[in-house]
Structures are given as C-alpha cells and as structure tokens.
Scaffold this active site. Sequence first.
Site, short mmCIF file in Angstrom:
data_model
loop_
_atom_site.label_atom_id
_atom_site.label_comp_id
_atom_site.label_asym_id
_atom_site.label_seq_id
_atom_site.Cartn_x
_atom_site.Cartn_y
_atom_site.Cartn_z
CG LEU A 102 -2.25 -0.64 1.21
CD1 LEU A 102 -2.91 -0.52 2.58
CD2 LEU A 102 -3.14 -0.06 0.14
CG ASP A 103 0.10 4.81 -2.29
OD1 ASP A 103 -0.11 5.73 -1.48
OD2 ASP A 103 -0.75 4.43 -3.11
CE LYS A 104 5.67 8.80 4.34
NZ LYS A 104 6.96 9.54 4.32
#
Length: 223
Positions: A102-104
């Site tokens: 999951l991206d930041k």
Amino acid sequence: MTYRDKLQYLLVRKLRIANKEAKQLIGAGAIIVNNTIVFDNVIVLVTDSVSYNNIIVQEPKEMLYIALYKPRGIETTLNETISDNLKAQLPFDEKLFPVGRLDKESEGLLLMTNDGDLFNKITKPGSQIEKEYIVTVDKPIDENFVARMSNGIEIMGQLTLPCKVKPIDDYTFRIILTQGLNRQIRRMCYKLNYEVLTLKRIRIDNVLLGDLKSGEYKKLDQL
C-alpha cells in the site's frame, strides 16, 4: 529453506549426507515426520517436525497471519533506515513480511506473514485475488468516469484489466481489482483528470479490514 521440500532433499541438506544415503534412510523407515514413520519421499512443510534416531532434523515452524490496518503515512517496508517504516507497527520477534503493498499515502488492510506460499499465491501475476478499496476524489464522479475505470485505462504502457466500480456518493466510490500495479488506482484516476484524496483498502480475498482502527492488528487463522 523453502516452505516445502522433498524429504530426501531436506535430509541431504540438514544431515549433510549423500542422496543415496538419504534415500536408504527413508526406505528403512528411519525417518519420523510428525510422529509417524514414513517410507516415501514425501513433501515436508516447514510446519512439520522431522527426526532421525532421536535427532531433530527440523523443528516445526509456526505460521503467522496478521491483518494490519496500515496507517496513512507509513511506508510498506521493513527497512529501518527508511523513516515511518512498518517495523515498529508489529511487536513480534518472528520476522514477518508484507503481502503486497500500500503506498505511503494510502491506508487500510495489509496482510503480514512468514508464509512464503501465501505471499506467492496472492502476489503472483494472474492470481485473480480480489482487493477492494474505498476511494475519495477531488471532484464529482459521473457515469463516464465509472465506465472508463471499469473497462480499463492505459497506464504505464498497458491497459488495466476490467474491474468493478460502484459510486458511494458524488466524490466517493468502491473499486474491486484483481491486479496490483504500482499506484494503480491513483494512476487510473489521474488519467481521467481526478486526484485521489483518500484511499483505503478494506478487503483482500476473504479477509476484511472490519472494525480495526488505524495502527491496530489482529491474528488470523491460516488463510
């Protein structure tokens, strides 16, 4: 070691013996797997116990499955040299790794495990494992947006697979993907001149985020 081995190969590596000798030990009924004498070159998992002449060849390893609510602002990495990494989110001695990413700036369900088979099952291309998200964008969505998102959009030189998109309100929609391209939803929205404001993953296959709060986690049964 790998997560599944032929018994003969395991004996060769662990006892430092030749293939011929390992085969002879198995045939003679000298090897015990999970308290049962075996006579065949069976598949052995890391969760199995293996012994020979009261010598422990392999102790069973516990497989851990964790559902974590990854907070927004946390990087999906165990590299402690990177600020805001995942390491501090789970107080386990056992080394766990994230299944997918999951991206930041995204939040929600992230699976953590030490089970390499599960990792391969979910992340390999063509796995068709559903992942469900709730997304809020910066301007009202319309039928054209829903249709184009559903039918596929070209990003990074390839057309995304068809997916399920359902509006929740003027600015929010639910999307179910079977792909996991890098920042896929954000890139798809960008191609349609929308900016993603919030993105939360609420389901991976049959595992739901449920009532977990940001930063919380729970142990799961084997998936």
